[in-house]
Motif scaffolding. Structure first.
Motif, PDB file in Angstrom:
ATOM      1  N   GLN B  48      14.970   2.980   1.892  1.00  0.00           N
ATOM      2  CA  GLN B  48      15.031   1.663   2.492  1.00  0.00           C
ATOM      3  C   GLN B  48      13.986   0.723   1.903  1.00  0.00           C
ATOM      4  O   GLN B  48      12.842   1.097   1.708  1.00  0.00           O
ATOM      5  N   ALA B  49      14.440  -0.476   1.657  1.00  0.00           N
ATOM      6  CA  ALA B  49      13.482  -1.490   1.203  1.00  0.00           C
ATOM      7  C   ALA B  49      13.191  -2.434   2.354  1.00  0.00           C
ATOM      8  O   ALA B  49      12.635  -3.497   2.167  1.00  0.00           O
ATOM      9  N   VAL B  50      13.628  -2.037   3.541  1.00  0.00           N
ATOM     10  CA  VAL B  50      13.499  -2.940   4.679  1.00  0.00           C
ATOM     11  C   VAL B  50      12.629  -2.324   5.765  1.00  0.00           C
ATOM     12  O   VAL B  50      12.921  -1.250   6.261  1.00  0.00           O
ATOM     13  N   PRO B  51      11.580  -2.959   6.124  1.00  0.00           N
ATOM     14  CA  PRO B  51      10.775  -2.448   7.226  1.00  0.00           C
ATOM     15  C   PRO B  51      11.468  -2.729   8.547  1.00  0.00           C
ATOM     16  O   PRO B  51      12.036  -3.795   8.735  1.00  0.00           O
ATOM     17  N   LEU B  52      11.434  -1.783   9.412  1.00  0.00           N
ATOM     18  CA  LEU B  52      12.068  -1.990  10.706  1.00  0.00           C
ATOM     19  C   LEU B  52      11.167  -2.779  11.623  1.00  0.00           C
ATOM     20  O   LEU B  52       9.952  -2.781  11.462  1.00  0.00           O
ATOM     21  N   PRO B  53      11.753  -3.429  12.576  1.00  0.00           N
ATOM     22  CA  PRO B  53      10.936  -4.209  13.514  1.00  0.00           C
ATOM     23  C   PRO B  53      10.263  -3.313  14.525  1.00  0.00           C
ATOM     24  O   PRO B  53      10.488  -3.418  15.711  1.00  0.00           O
ATOM     25  N   THR B  54       9.473  -2.404  14.036  1.00  0.00           N
ATOM     26  CA  THR B  54       8.846  -1.461  14.953  1.00  0.00           C
ATOM     27  C   THR B  54       7.418  -1.828  15.276  1.00  0.00           C
ATOM     28  O   THR B  54       6.761  -1.140  16.021  1.00  0.00           O
ATOM     29  N   ARG B  55       6.916  -2.893  14.695  1.00  0.00           N
ATOM     30  CA  ARG B  55       5.521  -3.242  14.968  1.00  0.00           C
ATOM     31  C   ARG B  55       5.428  -3.938  16.306  1.00  0.00           C
ATOM     32  O   ARG B  55       5.091  -5.096  16.429  1.00  0.00           O
ATOM     33  N   THR B  56       5.807  -3.197  17.308  1.00  0.00           N
ATOM     34  CA  THR B  56       5.790  -3.763  18.651  1.00  0.00           C
ATOM     35  C   THR B  56       4.362  -3.797  19.163  1.00  0.00           C
ATOM     36  O   THR B  56       3.788  -2.781  19.471  1.00  0.00           O
ATOM     37  N   TRP B  57       3.842  -4.982  19.224  1.00  0.00           N
ATOM     38  CA  TRP B  57       2.488  -5.159  19.720  1.00  0.00           C
ATOM     39  C   TRP B  57       2.536  -5.049  21.230  1.00  0.00           C
ATOM     40  O   TRP B  57       3.413  -5.598  21.859  1.00  0.00           O
ATOM     41  N   ARG B 164       4.429  -1.277   6.506  1.00  0.00           N
ATOM     42  CA  ARG B 164       4.209  -2.220   5.415  1.00  0.00           C
ATOM     43  C   ARG B 164       4.573  -1.641   4.050  1.00  0.00           C
ATOM     44  O   ARG B 164       4.795  -2.384   3.102  1.00  0.00           O
ATOM     45  N   LEU B 165       4.638  -0.319   3.969  1.00  0.00           N
ATOM     46  CA  LEU B 165       5.051   0.279   2.699  1.00  0.00           C
ATOM     47  C   LEU B 165       6.474  -0.116   2.354  1.00  0.00           C
ATOM     48  O   LEU B 165       6.874  -0.091   1.190  1.00  0.00           O
ATOM     49  N   ASP B 166       7.223  -0.479   3.361  1.00  0.00           N
ATOM     50  CA  ASP B 166       8.587  -0.956   3.104  1.00  0.00           C
ATOM     51  C   ASP B 166       8.592  -2.401   2.630  1.00  0.00           C
ATOM     52  O   ASP B 166       9.600  -2.896   2.149  1.00  0.00           O
ATOM     53  N   VAL B 167       7.513  -3.080   2.823  1.00  0.00           N
ATOM     54  CA  VAL B 167       7.426  -4.481   2.393  1.00  0.00           C
ATOM     55  C   VAL B 167       7.139  -4.557   0.899  1.00  0.00           C
ATOM     56  O   VAL B 167       7.812  -5.259   0.149  1.00  0.00           O
ATOM     57  N   PHE B 176     -14.584  -7.816   3.112  1.00  0.00           N
ATOM     58  CA  PHE B 176     -15.849  -7.628   3.821  1.00  0.00           C
ATOM     59  C   PHE B 176     -16.575  -6.372   3.318  1.00  0.00           C
ATOM     60  O   PHE B 176     -17.155  -5.604   4.091  1.00  0.00           O
ATOM     61  N   GLY B 177     -16.453  -6.151   2.007  1.00  0.00           N
ATOM     62  CA  GLY B 177     -17.181  -5.042   1.393  1.00  0.00           C
ATOM     63  C   GLY B 177     -16.564  -3.673   1.616  1.00  0.00           C
ATOM     64  O   GLY B 177     -17.148  -2.665   1.240  1.00  0.00           O
ATOM     65  N   ALA B 178     -15.395  -3.629   2.220  1.00  0.00           N
ATOM     66  CA  ALA B 178     -14.760  -2.331   2.473  1.00  0.00           C
ATOM     67  C   ALA B 178     -13.369  -2.313   1.833  1.00  0.00           C
ATOM     68  O   ALA B 178     -12.805  -3.356   1.512  1.00  0.00           O
ATOM     69  N   ASN B 179     -12.848  -1.110   1.691  1.00  0.00           N
ATOM     70  CA  ASN B 179     -11.518  -0.981   1.095  1.00  0.00           C
ATOM     71  C   ASN B 179     -10.439  -1.505   2.032  1.00  0.00           C
ATOM     72  O   ASN B 179     -10.516  -1.317   3.249  1.00  0.00           O
ATOM     73  N   ALA B 180      -9.454  -2.136   1.438  1.00  0.00           N
ATOM     74  CA  ALA B 180      -8.335  -2.660   2.221  1.00  0.00           C
ATOM     75  C   ALA B 180      -7.102  -2.641   1.321  1.00  0.00           C
ATOM     76  O   ALA B 180      -7.203  -2.359   0.123  1.00  0.00           O
ATOM     77  N   ASP B 181      -5.948  -2.891   1.910  1.00  0.00           N
ATOM     78  CA  ASP B 181      -4.705  -2.918   1.137  1.00  0.00           C
ATOM     79  C   ASP B 181      -3.987  -4.233   1.352  1.00  0.00           C
ATOM     80  O   ASP B 181      -3.878  -4.709   2.488  1.00  0.00           O
ATOM     81  N   ARG B 182      -3.486  -4.756   0.253  1.00  0.00           N
ATOM     82  CA  ARG B 182      -2.737  -6.009   0.343  1.00  0.00           C
ATOM     83  C   ARG B 182      -1.246  -5.737   0.119  1.00  0.00           C
ATOM     84  O   ARG B 182      -0.870  -4.981  -0.768  1.00  0.00           O
ATOM     85  N   PHE B 183      -0.415  -6.378   0.943  1.00  0.00           N
ATOM     86  CA  PHE B 183       1.028  -6.252   0.814  1.00  0.00           C
ATOM     87  C   PHE B 183       1.611  -7.643   0.557  1.00  0.00           C
ATOM     88  O   PHE B 183       1.141  -8.633   1.120  1.00  0.00           O
ATOM     89  N   ASP B 184       2.628  -7.662  -0.268  1.00  0.00           N
ATOM     90  CA  ASP B 184       3.191  -8.938  -0.708  1.00  0.00           C
ATOM     91  C   ASP B 184       4.589  -9.121  -0.118  1.00  0.00           C
ATOM     92  O   ASP B 184       5.522  -8.394  -0.456  1.00  0.00           O
ATOM     93  N   TYR B 185       4.715 -10.091   0.785  1.00  0.00           N
ATOM     94  CA  TYR B 185       6.010 -10.376   1.383  1.00  0.00           C
ATOM     95  C   TYR B 185       6.841 -11.320   0.510  1.00  0.00           C
ATOM     96  O   TYR B 185       7.994 -11.584   0.800  1.00  0.00           O
TER      97      TYR B 185
END
Lengths: 184, 357
Positions: B48-57, B164-167, B176-185
């Motif tokens: 799947q190249a589509v992230p599901l709407p599971t990020r239910t806050w 976000r891996l699907d994004v 802020f001096g720490a490791n992070a990951d950027r995702f491109d929509y």
């Protein structure tokens, strides 16, 4: 919890096929892309049917999938599955047309921030409530209400600032009428 | 121009829909094709190249939201404003760079206290909905660009990251001096997931241009001392020390059920004005509906009448009546049901009463 039986999926599909197709028609640039978006959305739903929430939330979940399929489509990464060839052909009998008037409104809508525009379109075009949009987008209803409020405020401001054009003229006439004490 | 008029204009510019019942045969054929593609009900996502709407806050975590009221931002500019006095009083102070020696009593939250120094950008809203959950949003009014920084607990990190891996593929960066990951929509939308000790940050940019521009914005994000952050808050944001008096102001003229003190409405979080108002109105309405529901079940007419009277007057509550007040909370159908002595079943979930804690 999700829908696992074939019959449940068929019902989900039957209940939402037109709604998702119209969602797509309102947002794709090329009319021919709408059936592709429908096919891709329901293909995702089929493969992940064990994750589709039951009841009305299934419809909202589908909107959530459709918007993400659309986002991928916009990035030019949508895979071209050869599903729905008949739908693609017959869909051409229903060309997507937009009222040539109201250029101001369309321009103002296009100028909104994408997040704000999205909730406004879902509200007006899909007739979803803030709570339903919140489910579809995975946000809290309050965030949705805020975006909706901001979108309307900015749209109002833009329409009132950019008077030229039919919508602006209409507003100007109404404003003048209201100033004169007449009925809007 | 009223909201209904805006909606009407928008309704007129929507592309033509396909009528119900159209394309039925073609739709059925597509359905059969789809159901024949992939038989297992396994929720696989590898193809799947589509992230599901599971990020239910969590609604509970984000029940207070924010507003879009522009305000002067931050930067290294520090303005005299308020900090938290021990008794909750508003205390004018000198700029944070010349912080007073007594340590102010700060709220107990996981707020990472982030500000954006970019010229022309403003604080759009702040929403602290729980001790460990919140959001601050910045906007550039002239360009329509926006940047949101939200934070929540690490227990949600893994699922968010997988989603976000699907994004897009993650691109390692430093924030802020720490490791992070950027995702491109795509289309100038980026998101960064940045784990900190017990929370993680989501930094989302909309219409921010290309990667270089987004990276430039990230470089101008700063984590600042709490005092500096509070000092940078515009008038449109209500800080915890201002909350009691502002809540009192909102409640003026609002009848409350017996036994519900005004203090129950006070929040210890920082939120934009609009949502403080929304939250207070929501809580008062929920309280009256709860009273009514209990009275309805026991056929207690006087109690039902009291709720009816209070709710019937809600359109005249100052915060509701004001043109720039919050949007309706959507209680109209229940207010009507109360006036007709009917069931208000479902109000709790529909109005978000369950999320009020």
């Amino acid at each position: 919890m999700g829908i696992t039986a074939d019959d449940e999926f068929r019902r989900l599909y039957a209940d939402n096929f037109i709604a998702i197709l119209n969602y797509a028609r309102r947002r794709v640039r090329q009319s021919d892309d709408a059936p592709d978006l429908v096919a891709e959305t329901f293909l995702v739903a089929w493969r992940r049917r064990s994750e589709v929430p039951p009841g009305d939330h299934g419809r909202l979940w589908l909107y959530g999938v459709a918007r993400l399929v659309l986002a991928n489509h916009a990035r030019g990464e949508q895979r071209r599955r050869r599903l729905g060839q008949r739908l693609r052909l017959e869909h051409r009998e229903y060309p997507v047309t937009v009222d040539a008037g109201n250029v101001d409104v369309r321009d103002a809508l296009a100028r909104l921030a994408p997040n704000d525009r999205e909730v406004l379109e879902l509200t007006v075009w899909e007739q979803l409530t803030p709570t339903e949009i919140a489910v579809a987008l995975g946000l809290s209803p309050e965030v949705v209400r805020t975006r909706l409020r901001r979108a309307r405020t900015r749209l109002r401001s833009q329409l009132e600032c950019h008077a030229p054009g039919p919508a602006g003229q209409e507003l100007a006439v109404r404003a003048e009428s209201e100033l004169k004490g007449g009925k809007p | 121009m009223k909201d209904s008029e805006i909606d009407r204009l928008l309704g007129e510019v929507q592309p033509t829909p396909v009528p119900a019942g159209a394309l039925a045969e073609a739709g059925r054929e597509l359905l059969e094709e789809i159901m024949s593609v992939h038989s297992p009900a396994e929720p696989g996502r590898s193809d799947q190249a589509v992230p599901l709407p599971t990020r239910t806050w969590s609604l509970a975590r984000r029940r207070l939201a924010w507003v879009g009221v522009a305000a002067a931002v931050v930067a290294a500019v520090v303005v005299p404003t308020v900090v938290f006095g021990g008794g909750g009083a508003v205390v004018p102070v000198t700029p944070a760079t010349q912080a007073p020696t007594p340590t102010p009593q700060l709220p107990h939250t996981k707020n990472p206290y982030v500000l954006l120094d970019a010229p022309g950008w403003e604080i759009d809203h702040v929403n602290e909905s729980a001790e460990d959950n919140g959001e601050i949003s910045f906007q550039q009014p002239e360009t329509g660009q926006s940047l949101q920084v939200s934070w929540t607990t690490m227990d949600a990190y893994e699922s968010r990251y997988e989603d976000r891996l699907d994004v897009s593929d993650p691109e390692p960066i430093t924030l802020f001096g720490a490791n992070a990951d950027r995702f491109d929509y795509g289309k100038g939308e980026f998101e960064v997931l940045a784990p900190q000790s017990d929370i993680f940050l989501e930094v989302r940019g909309s219409s921010t241009g290309g990667r270089k521009n987004f990276a430039g914005l990230l470089e101008q994000l700063r984590q600042v001392p709490a005092e500096e952050w509070f000092a940078a808050m515009p008038d449109s944001v209500i800080t915890p020390d201002e909350n009691p008096s502002y809540t009192e102001e909102i409640l003026a003229g609002v009848p409350l059920p017996e036994g519900l003190p005004a203090s129950a409405f006070v929040s210890g979080f920082t939120n934009s004005r609009y949502h403080v108002e929304f939250g207070v109105i929501q809580r008062a309405t929920c309280a009256w509906l709860e009273n009514y529901e209990q009275a309805w079940e026991t056929d207690d007419e006087p109690a039902m009448a009291a709720a009816d009277q209070a709710l019937a007057g809600s359109p005249n509550w100052e915060a509701v009546r004001r043109e720039d007040g919050p949007d309706p909370i959507g209680a109209e159908q229940y207010v009507k049901a109360v006036s007709q002595r009917k069931s208000v079943d479902g109000y709790r979930s529909n109005l978000g009463c369950d999320d009020l804690g």
